[in-house]
Structures are given as structure tokens and as C-alpha cells.
Design a protein around this motif. Structure first.
Motif, PDB file in Angstrom:
ATOM      1  N   TYR A 212     102.139  19.690 -21.449  1.00 40.80           N
ATOM      2  CA  TYR A 212     102.395  20.898 -22.241  1.00 40.80           C
ATOM      3  C   TYR A 212     101.728  22.112 -21.604  1.00 40.80           C
ATOM      4  O   TYR A 212     102.339  23.186 -21.494  1.00 40.80           O
ATOM      5  N   THR A 213     100.458  21.960 -21.199  1.00 36.39           N
ATOM      6  CA  THR A 213      99.745  23.090 -20.585  1.00 36.39           C
ATOM      7  C   THR A 213     100.424  23.536 -19.297  1.00 36.39           C
ATOM      8  O   THR A 213     100.544  24.734 -19.035  1.00 36.39           O
ATOM      9  N   TYR A 214     100.912  22.579 -18.502  1.00 33.16           N
ATOM     10  CA  TYR A 214     101.582  22.954 -17.259  1.00 33.16           C
ATOM     11  C   TYR A 214     102.940  23.595 -17.516  1.00 33.16           C
ATOM     12  O   TYR A 214     103.381  24.456 -16.748  1.00 33.16           O
ATOM     13  N   THR A 215     103.600  23.196 -18.590  1.00 34.60           N
ATOM     14  CA  THR A 215     104.852  23.847 -18.960  1.00 34.60           C
ATOM     15  C   THR A 215     104.607  25.315 -19.283  1.00 34.60           C
ATOM     16  O   THR A 215     105.357  26.199 -18.847  1.00 34.60           O
ATOM     17  N   LYS A 216     103.548  25.586 -20.048  1.00 30.49           N
ATOM     18  CA  LYS A 216     103.194  26.965 -20.377  1.00 30.49           C
ATOM     19  C   LYS A 216     102.803  27.756 -19.126  1.00 30.49           C
ATOM     20  O   LYS A 216     103.146  28.932 -18.979  1.00 30.49           O
ATOM     21  N   ILE A 217     102.077  27.094 -18.226  1.00 36.05           N
ATOM     22  CA  ILE A 217     101.671  27.759 -16.985  1.00 36.05           C
ATOM     23  C   ILE A 217     102.900  28.131 -16.153  1.00 36.05           C
ATOM     24  O   ILE A 217     102.989  29.238 -15.605  1.00 36.05           O
ATOM     25  N   LEU A 218     103.867  27.223 -16.064  1.00 37.27           N
ATOM     26  CA  LEU A 218     105.086  27.491 -15.299  1.00 37.27           C
ATOM     27  C   LEU A 218     105.879  28.638 -15.916  1.00 37.27           C
ATOM     28  O   LEU A 218     106.458  29.462 -15.195  1.00 37.27           O
ATOM     29  N   GLN A 219     105.899  28.728 -17.243  1.00 40.91           N
ATOM     30  CA  GLN A 219     106.599  29.828 -17.911  1.00 40.91           C
ATOM     31  C   GLN A 219     105.987  31.169 -17.521  1.00 40.91           C
ATOM     32  O   GLN A 219     106.707  32.137 -17.248  1.00 40.91           O
ATOM     33  N   VAL A 220     104.659  31.215 -17.487  1.00 42.48           N
ATOM     34  CA  VAL A 220     103.972  32.444 -17.094  1.00 42.48           C
ATOM     35  C   VAL A 220     104.254  32.774 -15.634  1.00 42.48           C
ATOM     36  O   VAL A 220     104.458  33.934 -15.273  1.00 42.48           O
ATOM     37  N   CYS A 221     104.281  31.735 -14.798  1.00 39.16           N
ATOM     38  CA  CYS A 221     104.517  31.943 -13.365  1.00 39.16           C
ATOM     39  C   CYS A 221     105.886  32.563 -13.111  1.00 39.16           C
ATOM     40  O   CYS A 221     106.031  33.487 -12.311  1.00 39.16           O
ATOM     41  N   PHE A 222     106.905  32.046 -13.797  1.00 38.92           N
ATOM     42  CA  PHE A 222     108.264  32.556 -13.585  1.00 38.92           C
ATOM     43  C   PHE A 222     108.426  33.983 -14.084  1.00 38.92           C
ATOM     44  O   PHE A 222     109.253  34.736 -13.586  1.00 38.92           O
ATOM     45  N   CYS A 223     107.631  34.342 -15.092  1.00 40.35           N
ATOM     46  CA  CYS A 223     107.735  35.696 -15.657  1.00 40.35           C
ATOM     47  C   CYS A 223     106.760  36.676 -15.009  1.00 40.35           C
ATOM     48  O   CYS A 223     106.896  37.896 -15.194  1.00 40.35           O
ATOM     49  N   GLY A 224     105.779  36.179 -14.284  1.00 39.39           N
ATOM     50  CA  GLY A 224     104.728  37.025 -13.734  1.00 39.39           C
ATOM     51  C   GLY A 224     105.021  37.537 -12.336  1.00 39.39           C
ATOM     52  O   GLY A 224     106.114  37.361 -11.787  1.00 39.39           O
ATOM     53  N   SER A 225     104.004  38.170 -11.746  1.00 43.43           N
ATOM     54  CA  SER A 225     104.131  38.733 -10.410  1.00 43.43           C
ATOM     55  C   SER A 225     104.000  37.660  -9.334  1.00 43.43           C
ATOM     56  O   SER A 225     103.664  36.507  -9.623  1.00 43.43           O
ATOM     57  N   LYS A 226     104.243  38.031  -8.100  1.00 41.81           N
ATOM     58  CA  LYS A 226     104.126  37.112  -6.981  1.00 41.81           C
ATOM     59  C   LYS A 226     102.688  36.623  -6.836  1.00 41.81           C
ATOM     60  O   LYS A 226     102.446  35.453  -6.534  1.00 41.81           O
ATOM     61  N   GLN A 227     101.722  37.523  -7.081  1.00 35.30           N
ATOM     62  CA  GLN A 227     100.308  37.151  -6.991  1.00 35.30           C
ATOM     63  C   GLN A 227      99.941  36.112  -8.044  1.00 35.30           C
ATOM     64  O   GLN A 227      99.199  35.165  -7.776  1.00 35.30           O
ATOM     65  N   THR A 228     100.486  36.268  -9.259  1.00 33.40           N
ATOM     66  CA  THR A 228     100.224  35.301 -10.329  1.00 33.40           C
ATOM     67  C   THR A 228     100.777  33.931  -9.964  1.00 33.40           C
ATOM     68  O   THR A 228     100.136  32.904 -10.180  1.00 33.40           O
ATOM     69  N   ARG A 229     101.999  33.925  -9.383  1.00 38.12           N
ATOM     70  CA  ARG A 229     102.616  32.659  -8.984  1.00 38.12           C
ATOM     71  C   ARG A 229     101.808  31.971  -7.889  1.00 38.12           C
ATOM     72  O   ARG A 229     101.604  30.758  -7.915  1.00 38.12           O
ATOM     73  N   GLN A 230     101.318  32.753  -6.932  1.00 37.64           N
ATOM     74  CA  GLN A 230     100.526  32.182  -5.839  1.00 37.64           C
ATOM     75  C   GLN A 230      99.219  31.588  -6.357  1.00 37.64           C
ATOM     76  O   GLN A 230      98.806  30.497  -5.938  1.00 37.64           O
ATOM     77  N   LYS A 231      98.573  32.291  -7.295  1.00 37.33           N
ATOM     78  CA  LYS A 231      97.320  31.801  -7.871  1.00 37.33           C
ATOM     79  C   LYS A 231      97.558  30.497  -8.635  1.00 37.33           C
ATOM     80  O   LYS A 231      96.783  29.540  -8.515  1.00 37.33           O
ATOM     81  N   ALA A 232      98.654  30.468  -9.386  1.00 35.67           N
ATOM     82  CA  ALA A 232      98.972  29.277 -10.179  1.00 35.67           C
ATOM     83  C   ALA A 232      99.257  28.086  -9.279  1.00 35.67           C
ATOM     84  O   ALA A 232      98.774  26.974  -9.518  1.00 35.67           O
ATOM     85  N   VAL A 233     100.032  28.316  -8.221  1.00 33.86           N
ATOM     86  CA  VAL A 233     100.379  27.223  -7.310  1.00 33.86           C
ATOM     87  C   VAL A 233      99.144  26.682  -6.603  1.00 33.86           C
ATOM     88  O   VAL A 233      98.935  25.468  -6.496  1.00 33.86           O
ATOM     89  N   SER A 234      98.267  27.577  -6.127  1.00 33.51           N
ATOM     90  CA  SER A 234      97.097  27.142  -5.357  1.00 33.51           C
ATOM     91  C   SER A 234      96.089  26.362  -6.194  1.00 33.51           C
ATOM     92  O   SER A 234      95.427  25.453  -5.696  1.00 33.51           O
ATOM     93  N   THR A 235      95.976  26.701  -7.473  1.00 37.16           N
ATOM     94  CA  THR A 235      94.972  26.037  -8.317  1.00 37.16           C
ATOM     95  C   THR A 235      95.533  24.860  -9.113  1.00 37.16           C
ATOM     96  O   THR A 235      94.794  23.934  -9.440  1.00 37.16           O
ATOM     97  N   CYS A 236      96.836  24.894  -9.417  1.00 38.05           N
ATOM     98  CA  CYS A 236      97.419  23.860 -10.280  1.00 38.05           C
ATOM     99  C   CYS A 236      98.045  22.697  -9.516  1.00 38.05           C
ATOM    100  O   CYS A 236      98.162  21.597 -10.062  1.00 38.05           O
TER     101      CYS A 236
END
Length: 307
Positions: A212-236
């Protein structure tokens, strides 16, 4: 009929004569155990020594490394002794101790991954409120619960199994397994089965929470900036890879314990039954050491000296 209080030993029936290859197996498994100890100790030392890493994400990672050392120590020493032994017997108290270590390790692992995913969820979905939501006191409470809940849950599980009246003492595994002991019971095991189902259901709920937490994180990533997506990918990515790896091994162990797996080659069954206990403790420190830049740089600094 053999009462569990009178059983002095259990026989591990999954071992077979491999001749001179037993020494090769011993060296390989001993090397794997040493690698696991060194890799996890390295991360623990790096995190403890560097104040810049005294952040929730790294403290949870440190707890994860401690659990890997704990779980490995519950398996490898007895496994190494059994490989070189001609008679594969284990004293009953030692067998129950191994069950406690292995099962509590599995629960601590899932709980650690859950709090790590929750931490990343707060950091990525609520970045402005993160420091308020994830305080040092909250980190301490989460780490304490990560260890206390599994210990209490498995203590009850072992107590129920140890009180059973048994009609045999042969466990068809290469290490002590609780469900194998329950299957040796002479009489009704309804209480054990009900508690086992509740225990399994609680573990499944933890896994669902992580997803569930990763689903929410992915939702934010798709809606956020490129920097947000990169941060999410590197840490998650390390967290998700670790979860999938451990869940696969644990799932096969549950299936192989409860269903007939004779159609699967014997060596494959033995390997997969050990996979979740041998590969995960080495997989995690390598995965996090390579993916988290801070950890990678500080590990190099500690090993080769400051550059």
C-alpha cells in the motif's frame, strides 16, 4: 506414543550422503556465512560511526542488518555441524531454540521492511511534514515494536508446539521447522493450526501494508517532478527488491512445508527451503551498499581509508 516433554532429540531427515562433497559444501556455506557477517557488520559500523547517517532511514537499515546477523546465527552454525555429522540429530531444546530464532527473524525482517516503507512513504508523500511526523522518539518506538512483537508472537507459537504429544521425532528438513513438529502430533492440533493461521494472516497484513505504501509512493512519483521521481527510485528500489526477494523465499517455504512437492527435484527443494535464510542476509547489505550513495562512499572510506 512419545510425549514432547520426553523427546530428547529430533532427527533431520532431509540430509543424505554426499561423500567427499560434504567438505566442499562446508567450505562454501562457511564462506557464505562469513560474507554475511562481514557485510552486515560493515554497514552497522558505518551507520553507527557517522553522525550524518543518524537519520530514520539509516537507523531502520541498521536494525535490518542486525536482524540479518541474528537470523544467520540461528541457522548457519547448526547447519555447518550437521553437514559434517554422520548422525543428523538435534537435541529437542536446541531444535526449539532454532525454530524461535528462524521464525522470529522472519517476522523481524517483514516488520523492518514495513517501517522502512512507512518511512519512505512519509518522506516522499509528506516531505514538508516529515521531520514532525518521524521524530527520534517515534523511530525508537518503531524499532522496539519491530523486535518485541515477533519475539512475543513466536514465544506463544513455540509454547504451543512444545506442549504437543508427539508420535515421532523425524523432521524432513535440513533445519528445525515448527510445522514439521506440529505434523508429528498424535492428537488434535486445532489450537496450533488456528494460531498458525492468525500468525500467517498478521504477516500477510504487514506485506499488504508495505505494498500500500509503495502504491501511494508511485502515485506521487507519476504526478511529481523529475527530481521527485529520481529520489523515489533511488531510495525505494532497494526496499522493494528486498521485499520481493524475501517474500518469494518465505512463500516457497510455506508451500513446501504444507503441500506435497515431490514433483520438484530434491536438490531444488533443499536449495529453495534455505534460500530465504541464506540469500536475503547477503542480498540486503550488497543491495543497499551499492544503491545508497552515502553508504557506498562511507564504506569505501572505512575500508580503503579517507580519500
Amino acid at each position: 506414543m512419545i510425549n514432547s516433554t520426553q523427546v530428547s532429540y529430533f532427527t533431520l531427515g532431509a540430509y543424505f550422503d554426499i561423500g567427499t562433497f560434504e567438505y566442499v559444501s562446508f567450505v562454501v556455506i562457511m564462506s557464505l556465512y562469513m560474507l554475511i557477517v562481514l557485510a552486515n557488520l560493515l554497514l552497522i559500523v558505518v551507520i553507527c560511526r557517522n553522525r550524518s547517517l543518524h537519520e530514520p532511514m539509516y537507523l531502520f537499515l541498521c536494525s535490518l542488518c542486525v536482524s540479518e546477523l541474528y537470523g544467520s546465527t540461528g541457522l548457519f552454525p547448526l547447519l555447518l555441524v550437521q553437514i559434517l555429522s554422520d548422525v543428523h540429530t538435534v537435541p529437542a531444546p536446541l531444535c526449539f531454540l532454532q525454530i524461535f530464532c528462524v521464525y522470529s527473524y522472519a517476522n523481524v525482517e517483514f516488520c523492518n521492511l514495513a517501517v522502512m516503507s512507512y518511512d519512505r512513504y512519509l518522506a516522499i508523500c509528506f516531505p514538508l511534514q516529515y521531520n514532525t511526523l518521524m521524530t527520534s522518539d517515534k523511530v525508537a518506538v518503531l524499532i522496539a515494536l519491530t523486535w518485541l512483537y515477533p519475539f512475543l508472537a513466536i514465544t506463544v507459537l513455540i509454547s504451543l508446539s512444545a506442549s504437543l504429544t508427539l508420535c515421532g521425532n523425524i523432521i524432513n528438513k535440513v533445519y528445525c521447522n515448527n510445522y514439521s513438529i506440529v505434523k508429528l502430533a498424535c492428537f488434535n492440533t486445532t489450537v496450533n493450526n488456528m494460531y498458525g493461521m492468525a500468525y500467517t494472516f498478521a504477516t500477510i497484513c504487514v506485506v499488504i501494508f508495505i505494498l500500500y505504501t509503495y502504491t501511494k509512493i508511485l502515485q506521487v512519483c507519476f504526478c511529481g517532478s523529475k527530481q521527485t521521481r529520481q529520489k523515489a527510485v533511488s531510495t525505494c528500489t532497494p526496499h522493494l527488491a528486498s521485499l520481493l526477494n524475501f517474500s518469494f523465499g518465505a512463500f516457497f517455504e510455506i508451500v513446501s512445508s504444507r503441500f506435497d512437492m515431490k514433483h520438484v527435484p530434491y536438490m531444488c527443494r533443499v536449495f529453495l527451503s534455505l534460500y530465504w535464510l541464506t540469500c536475503q542476509p547477503l542480498f540486503n547489505p550488497v543491495l543497499y551498499g551499492l544503491n545508497l550513495t552515502k553508504i557506498r562512499i562511507l564504506c569505501k572510506s572505512l575500508i580503503f581509508g579517507k580519500m
